[in-house]
Design a protein around this motif. Structure first.
Motif, short mmCIF file in Angstrom:
data_model
loop_
_atom_site.label_atom_id
_atom_site.label_comp_id
_atom_site.label_asym_id
_atom_site.label_seq_id
_atom_site.Cartn_x
_atom_site.Cartn_y
_atom_site.Cartn_z
N ILE A 259 0.85 -1.20 0.00
CA ILE A 259 0.00 0.00 0.00
C ILE A 259 0.88 1.25 0.00
CG2 ILE A 259 -1.61 1.36 1.39
CD1 ILE A 259 -2.86 -1.27 2.31
N ILE A 261 4.00 1.62 -1.11
CA ILE A 261 4.68 1.84 -2.39
C ILE A 261 3.66 2.26 -3.45
CG2 ILE A 261 5.98 0.72 -4.23
CD1 ILE A 261 7.26 -1.04 -2.07
N GLY A 262 2.53 1.51 -3.49
CA GLY A 262 1.52 1.78 -4.51
C GLY A 262 0.94 3.18 -4.38
N SER A 263 0.69 3.61 -3.13
CA SER A 263 0.07 4.92 -2.95
C SER A 263 1.04 6.05 -3.26
CB SER A 263 -0.48 5.06 -1.53
OG SER A 263 0.57 5.00 -0.59
N GLY A 265 2.59 6.41 -6.04
CA GLY A 265 2.29 6.84 -7.40
C GLY A 265 3.54 7.22 -8.16
N PHE A 301 7.51 6.56 -8.29
CA PHE A 301 8.18 5.73 -9.28
C PHE A 301 9.48 6.40 -9.73
CE2 PHE A 301 8.91 4.34 -13.67
CZ PHE A 301 8.91 2.96 -13.48
N LEU A 308 16.91 2.31 -8.11
CA LEU A 308 17.22 1.04 -8.79
C LEU A 308 18.29 1.26 -9.87
CD1 LEU A 308 13.76 -0.76 -9.15
CD2 LEU A 308 15.56 -1.16 -7.49
N LEU A 319 30.67 -5.85 -12.22
CA LEU A 319 30.85 -6.88 -13.25
C LEU A 319 32.02 -6.51 -14.18
CD1 LEU A 319 27.15 -7.69 -14.16
CD2 LEU A 319 28.84 -9.33 -13.34
N PHE A 346 17.93 -7.46 -4.99
CA PHE A 346 16.76 -8.05 -5.62
C PHE A 346 15.79 -8.63 -4.58
CE2 PHE A 346 14.68 -11.80 -7.60
CZ PHE A 346 13.85 -11.09 -8.44
N MET A 353 7.83 -5.40 -2.47
CA MET A 353 6.78 -5.27 -3.48
C MET A 353 5.99 -6.55 -3.63
SD MET A 353 8.41 -2.81 -6.38
CE MET A 353 9.64 -3.95 -6.98
N ALA B 23 25.54 -11.62 -15.53
CA ALA B 23 25.01 -10.31 -15.88
C ALA B 23 23.57 -10.43 -16.40
CB ALA B 23 25.89 -9.64 -16.93
N VAL B 26 21.24 -10.77 -13.63
CA VAL B 26 21.03 -9.48 -12.98
C VAL B 26 20.06 -8.62 -13.80
CG1 VAL B 26 22.15 -7.32 -12.33
CG2 VAL B 26 23.22 -9.51 -11.79
N ALA B 29 16.64 -9.70 -13.18
CA ALA B 29 16.16 -9.25 -11.88
C ALA B 29 15.68 -7.79 -11.97
CB ALA B 29 17.25 -9.37 -10.82
N PHE B 30 16.45 -6.96 -12.66
CA PHE B 30 16.06 -5.55 -12.77
C PHE B 30 14.77 -5.39 -13.57
CE2 PHE B 30 20.33 -4.35 -11.32
CZ PHE B 30 19.97 -3.34 -10.44
N ALA B 32 12.38 -7.49 -13.70
CA ALA B 32 11.29 -7.90 -12.81
C ALA B 32 10.95 -6.78 -11.83
CB ALA B 32 11.67 -9.16 -12.04
N LEU B 33 11.99 -6.19 -11.23
CA LEU B 33 11.74 -5.14 -10.23
C LEU B 33 11.08 -3.92 -10.86
CD1 LEU B 33 14.95 -5.23 -8.00
CD2 LEU B 33 12.73 -6.28 -7.59
N PHE B 34 11.58 -3.51 -12.01
CA PHE B 34 11.02 -2.31 -12.65
C PHE B 34 9.57 -2.55 -13.08
CE2 PHE B 34 15.16 -0.22 -13.06
CZ PHE B 34 14.78 1.09 -12.83
N ARG B 36 7.42 -4.63 -11.77
CA ARG B 36 6.58 -4.68 -10.57
C ARG B 36 6.35 -3.26 -10.00
NH1 ARG B 36 2.59 -7.38 -8.08
NH2 ARG B 36 2.78 -7.31 -5.80
N LEU B 37 7.44 -2.48 -10.02
CA LEU B 37 7.33 -1.10 -9.51
C LEU B 37 6.33 -0.32 -10.36
CD1 LEU B 37 8.67 0.54 -7.26
CD2 LEU B 37 10.31 1.38 -8.95
N TRP B 38 6.39 -0.49 -11.64
CA TRP B 38 5.46 0.19 -12.56
C TRP B 38 4.03 -0.23 -12.28
CZ3 TRP B 38 5.51 4.14 -15.84
CH2 TRP B 38 4.48 4.26 -16.77
N LEU B 40 2.78 -1.42 -9.42
CA LEU B 40 2.29 -0.92 -8.13
C LEU B 40 2.05 0.58 -8.16
CD1 LEU B 40 4.49 -2.77 -5.47
CD2 LEU B 40 2.09 -3.18 -6.00
N GLN B 41 2.99 1.31 -8.75
CA GLN B 41 2.95 2.77 -8.57
C GLN B 41 2.23 3.50 -9.69
OE1 GLN B 41 7.21 3.69 -7.58
NE2 GLN B 41 6.17 4.19 -5.66
N VAL B 42 2.02 2.82 -10.81
CA VAL B 42 1.34 3.51 -11.89
C VAL B 42 0.01 2.83 -12.20
CG1 VAL B 42 1.49 4.28 -14.27
CG2 VAL B 42 3.52 4.30 -12.81
N ALA B 45 -1.92 2.25 -8.70
CA ALA B 45 -1.77 3.33 -7.71
C ALA B 45 -3.10 3.82 -7.12
CB ALA B 45 -0.98 4.49 -8.30
N TYR B 48 -4.31 1.55 -4.41
CA TYR B 48 -3.48 1.58 -3.19
C TYR B 48 -3.62 2.91 -2.46
CZ TYR B 48 -1.36 -2.89 -4.20
OH TYR B 48 -1.16 -4.22 -4.39
#
Lengths: 394, 681
Positions: A259, A261-263, A265, A301, A308, A319, A346, A353, B23, B26, B29-30, B32-34, B36-38, B40-42, B45, B48
């Motif tokens: 909630i 993170i989502g809120s 926006g 975001f 990130l 690397l 990660f 999330m 690599a 990795v 992973a990024f 996936a994270l981006f 998921r972030l998109w 949740l937050q867009v 949103a 939430y």
């Protein structure tokens, strides 16, 4: 003045004056400024977030609102000093020192479990030294990287035998067992990830990895069904799969985290905003393991994406250094550090999330905590060391 | 190419290739994270953001003091007083063991059952952000013990809660009604659901009487506060959205003096009847102002003291008031307002209706003269007069004066013959076979002028008084009879109306016997119409909504009783009825003459009618007396009903007389009007 093969004075090599060549190869000229800048930016980002996540609860409790900020800055300064100190000698000396570091670390992990260790939130993870608390499980990450790196580099690039894999596994397993007793499941998983990554980079065979994967699966099954994990640990590990948690469970915490993170926006609610999920304390551990929720909620975001991206930059530099190292030991050190950061980042961000299980893994550079921050800076120092000395004789 | 080592090896074993594999992991992973972030937050949103708001925002309502209820001279019938309430902090309830300990300790101190306190805590209707009241009206001693040993009572608080206070005791108990917390079912009723501002669970609302019918005025406007709470439920900030506003006062048209007289007269009349050997289980009085339709006094015996309900209605209270779920319908319980809720045959007081119906339908005129024999035979049935001798030929006034039953049988019979519900104007009545077989009998509507007039005169339907729960009474007709038959045919060996609608029913109804049922308020309304020239009011017991300002009541809104009908009679027709009613009281032959012996009728002329409805199989009657006065300019209608008593002239008329004496300030013990002071100039 250098002497040639026949005792003549040599002042040029390949038409280049020796002084110039020595200057060109001097380690200090090969510092990776991008890596240093990224690490410092991350640490600064973290300090700001730690402050923003704690200021309201501290104020509400009538405590110093900058308490966490001040301490985090102090840790960062110590970390930065150690980062420089690690570069004063060639990293290859560490190959010989690795067993000593490993032994001292084991001793510390053992001391944690004795009455000398201190407990908090049901886990005994710290040793008090005056005003400082050190968390040996953080140091274990580096000592395992060093020790496995030193061991594999003895193989001089030959493919790893099953025996080598077993030895490396044992190197990780002994501290992992001690850490299990604390308990600190997250750090155990980090050690497993580091070991796996280093075995891979160090030349482990594919069929051995298949074997390892099977072992890991069997082990997980046994651990869960033999009661080696406490119910709350299993609950935390599996709660991210349950979308409708009941209050007071870890799944509820996860929902609050989502909630938050989502809120947030696209642009967030602003740093240090009042009446947010963070300031009203809906998210647990918001300055340590769940600090990413504060980032997501307050900076949106845009801010979370920036964070990130900084991690992506950090891992890319790691690397790159692994690839450019002058010897296998350097590659392994850098690879281990990269695995350490990438895994923690990660799992931690994924956890907040709701796409990874809840494990007590901090977000590198960002989460509040001295041992973690200092360990991260020492890891940066190791990377810099490998990078700076890549032109020196193998 | 920058290459430090391992250059000799190639293929998959080259460290740089292995790093490339790392690599790629990795990068995965990024990604996936981006994503998921998109998400949740867009993408998610708004959802939430809504959840975040739900987390922290709480609206709390505060109840304003309820308005008072006053009588016409502003003397207080109902106001509020502070009750010391023991409350439990919700934070305590998170520790079940400690809660148990505290509840048992409180139970011993306050003599309240732990079970009852737990029931209050568990009540989902209460606000989760206010302390829970577990016991009301605790003693000062208990309060000081709790205050002194507060460490033994963690989470226990003492709060002053306003509760209803009834300084006049049982006076007007049923018309006032009582208050209690709004129930979940009530929240869904349109009366509460459509009101603004909205009613909230936990609100105290009127449950009956004017407390219920004027609740919208009495409740005031609740205060609204917006709270921001943290995860612990601690209040971080509060903002008042609207301030509470005290409820308006309700002023009743009830005259305190007359009400007091009525209460005394009713009680003593019932006691007299009981001494005479009657059950006299219940009685009611309504005093109505025929000029404006306002209730001047109202009483229903047995009554109760509403103070027992001020702290909430327990099951015991409820049983006392209503008899509980298995109440005997023959017993009148104190919670029952006989004046508006009781239905009983009106006896001879109904003759004014029969007379009016006969003149309206055309079977009689004001000058009609009919014989008054000792008995009459219609069909094969004998209908007896009250007295066993013939009283000769008489007109309407005398028929009312002596209350001749045979006179009215004849009118009922004729109305039945000409305009009744069966066999008129060539329409065949339903056969008995049809009566029993068909669920929805096609009934010829008929003219049913007798029944129609009774309804026009205000009977057979609620009067529309501003009190809830009024009953309709019954004016029986063919359709009603068929419904009763269908409802009872499987219950009794001889069901109601098992021979269909019989002409005898109309004959019986003519003298107010049989299935006709009326309430005292209905009779008061119809007699008020006779007195005031025909206006039928929907009575009002409330006269105004007011606010106290500088110690005085400032009228916000006046309440007037609407005229909802008119008796379809001309002045001459009304006049013969009025003349008859006057003779009832004043003529030596009048049925109420004895009851009013010595009453100064020359100064305070009263008109009235006795009524005695025989209760089948008992020696007891429903005794009625309807009256109005002064006849020169009627100001009051007094309706008296006593159940299971003697004749109307014996059990009801004396109560009315006592009330009239009170109204006119006549000293009962003094001789004829010598001390009468008040009166009418």
């Amino acid at each position: 003045m250098a002497q040639g093969l026949f005792g003549e004075a040599v002042d040029h090599i390949g038409g280049e004056p020796i002084a110039a060549r020595m200057a060109r190869r001097a380690p200090i000229r090969h510092v990776d400024p991008v890596l240093v800048a990224t690490a410092l930016l991350l640490a600064a980002f973290g300090a700001v977030m730690v402050y923003s996540a704690t200021v309201h609860t501290q104020q509400a409790a009538g405590l110093d609102p900058a308490y966490f900020l001040k301490r985090q800055i102090a840790y960062a300064v110590i970390g930065a000093i150690l980062m420089v100190a690690v570069n004063l000698f060639d990293y290859r000396h560490l190959r010989g020192l690795a067993p000593l570091v490993y032994a001292v670390n084991l001793l510390l992990l053992f001391v944690v479990l004795t009455p000398l260790g201190t407990a908090s939130l049901g886990a005994q993870r710290w040793i008090d030294i005056g005003p400082l608390q050190i968390q040996p499980s953080e140091i274990a990450k580096l000592s395992v990287i060093l020790t496995i790196g030193a061991y594999i580099s003895l193989r001089k690039g030959e493919p790893l035998r099953l025996r080598d894999i077993a030895v490396c596994g044992a190197i990780a397993l002994v501290p992992a067992a001690l850490i299990y007793l604390e308990p600190d499941l997250g750090t155990m998983l980090v050690l497993a990830a580091i070991t796996g990554a280093m075995l891979w980079v160090g030349g482990g065979r594919l069929r051995h990895f298949v074997l390892l994967a099977l072992l890991a699966a069997a082990g997980t099954f046994l651990v869960i069904h033999m009661g080696l994990l406490k119910p709350y640990q299993i609950d935390r590990l599996t709660s991210f799969m349950n979308p409708h948690p009941n209050p007071r469970s870890s799944g509820y915490n996860l929902l609050q985290s989502k909630i938050a993170i989502g809120s947030g926006g696209l642009y967030g609610k602003g740093l240090g905003g009042a009446h947010t999920q963070t300031s009203l304390d809906f998210v647990p551990e918001q300055q340590t393991d769940f600090i990413f929720t504060a980032v997501g909620e307050q900076l949106g975001f845009v801010g979370a994406g920036t964070l990130l991206s900084l991690f992506a930059l950090l891992i890319w530099r790691g690397l790159r250094i692994a690839a450019m190292a002058r010897d296998m030991f350097g590659t392994l050190l850098a690879g281990g550090v990269v695995a350490f950061w990438a895994f923690e980042m990660f799992v931690n961000v994924g956890m907040t999330m709701g796409i990874m299980p809840i494990t007590g893994i901090p977000l590198p550079f960002i989460s509040y905590g001295g041992s973690s921050l200092i360990t991260n800076f020492i890891a940066v120092g190791l990377l810099l060391n490998v990078h700076m000395r890549r032109y020196l004789a193998p | 190419m920058v290459m430090g080592h391992g250059g000799g090896r190639g293929g998959f074993d080259h460290p740089r290739l292995r790093l490339a594999v790392l690599a790629m992991l990795v990068v995965g992973a990024f990604v996936a994270l981006f994503s998921r972030l998109w998400f949740l937050q867009v993408l998610a949103a708004p959802q939430y953001r809504h959840l975040a708001k739900q987390n922290k925002v709480r609206i709390v309502y505060s109840e304003p003091p309820r308005g008072r209820i006053l009588m016409s001279n502003d003397s207080v019938l109902v106001d509020n007083r502070a009750s010391l309430s023991v409350t439990l902090d919700r934070a305590l309830l998170k520790h079940p063991h400690r809660t148990t300990v505290v509840l048992h300790r409180l139970s011993r101190l306050l003599h309240v059952k732990v079970k009852d306190m737990r029931a209050r805590i568990a009540d989902a209707a209460l606000s989760p952000y206010k302390p829970v009241p577990v016991a009301n009206d605790v003693s000062q001693r208990a309060q000081s013990i709790i205050a002194e040993y507060h460490e033994h009572f963690p989470g226990v608080g003492i709060e002053q809660i306003p509760i209803r206070h009834y300084p006049k005791g049982h006076m007007l108990a049923q018309p006032l009604g009582y208050t209690n917390e709004i129930s979940a079912a009530q929240l869904k009723e349109p009366y509460f659901k459509n009101a603004r501002p909205r009613y909230q669970p936990g609100d105290v609302v009127g449950q009956s009487g004017v407390e219920l019918s004027y609740d919208h005025y009495l409740r005031g406007r609740p205060g609204k506060t917006r709270l921001i709470v943290n995860s612990n439920g601690d209040v971080i900030s509060r903002k008042t959205i609207s301030h509470e506003r005290a409820g308006n006062d309700l002023i009743l048209s009830v005259d305190p003096h007359i009400q007091k007289v009525v209460d005394t007269a009713l009680r003593s009349g019932i006691m007299t009847a009981r001494r005479s050997g009657y059950t006299a289980s219940a009685g009611a009085v309504v005093v109505l102002d025929p000029r404006n339709g306002h209730v001047v006094a109202m009483a229903s015996y047995p009554w109760y003291d509403p103070s027992i309900l001020a702290n909430g209605v327990s099951e015991k209270d409820w049983k006392l008031l209503t008899g509980g779920p298995h109440a005997n319908p023959d017993v009148v319980h104190p919670g029952f307002n006989l004046a508006i809720q009781g239905g009983a045959p009106p006896g001879s007081t109904f003759k004014v209706i029969t007379a009016g119906a006969a003149m309206w339908s055309g079977v009689a005129s004001p000058y009609t003269y009919l014989d008054c024999p000792a008995s009459k035979v219609y069909g094969n049935q004998v209908f007896n007069n009250d007295v066993p001798y013939a009283q000769g030929v008489m007109g309407f006034p005398e028929s009312l004066e002596v209350s001749c039953d045979t006179f009215y049988y004849q009118l009922g019979w004729e109305m039945q013959q000409r305009f009744g519900v069966t066999g008129y104007e060539g329409v065949q009545p339903p056969t008995l076979e049809q009566w029993g077989r068909q669920k929805h009998l096609h009934l010829p509507p008929g003219k049913q002028r007798f029944q129609k007039y009774a309804r026009l005169a205000g009977l057979g339907h609620p009067t529309g008084i501003d009190l809830p729960g009024e009953s309709s009474g019954t004016i029986p007709d063919q359709r009603w009879c068929h419904e009763q038959y269908l409802a009872t045919r499987h219950l009794f060996s001889t069901p109601t109306c098992n021979y269909g609608w019989l002409p005898g029913y109309d004959v019986n109804m003519a003298i107010g016997q049989g299935d006709v049922q009326v309430t005292p308020i209905q009779m008061a309304v119809t007699y008020a119409a006779i007195a005031n020239g025909g206006k039928l009011f929907a009575p009002r017991i409330a006269s105004a909504i007011a606010r106290p300002e500088h110690g005085q009541e400032k009228i916000v809104k006046r309440i007037k009783a609407p005229v909802v009908g008119r008796l379809p009679l001309d002045d001459q027709e009304l006049q013969v009825i009025r003349d008859g009613l006057k003779l009832v009281v004043s003529s030596p032959k009048g049925t109420a003459y004895n009851a009013f012996t010595g009453f100064p009728l020359h100064r305070y002329p009263i008109a009235g009618k006795t009524g005695t409805a025989e209760l089948l199989g008992t020696k007891q009657n429903d005794a009625w007396f309807l009256s109005y006065g002064p006849t020169t300019d009627p100001r009051y209608v007094v309706a008296v009903e006593v159940q299971k008593a003697g004749f109307g002239a014996v059990s009801a008329a004396p109560i009315a007389r006592q009330i009239w004496e009170g109204i006119f300030h006549i000293d009962h013990n003094a001789r004829v009007g010598s001390l009468s002071q008040g009166g009418f100039g």
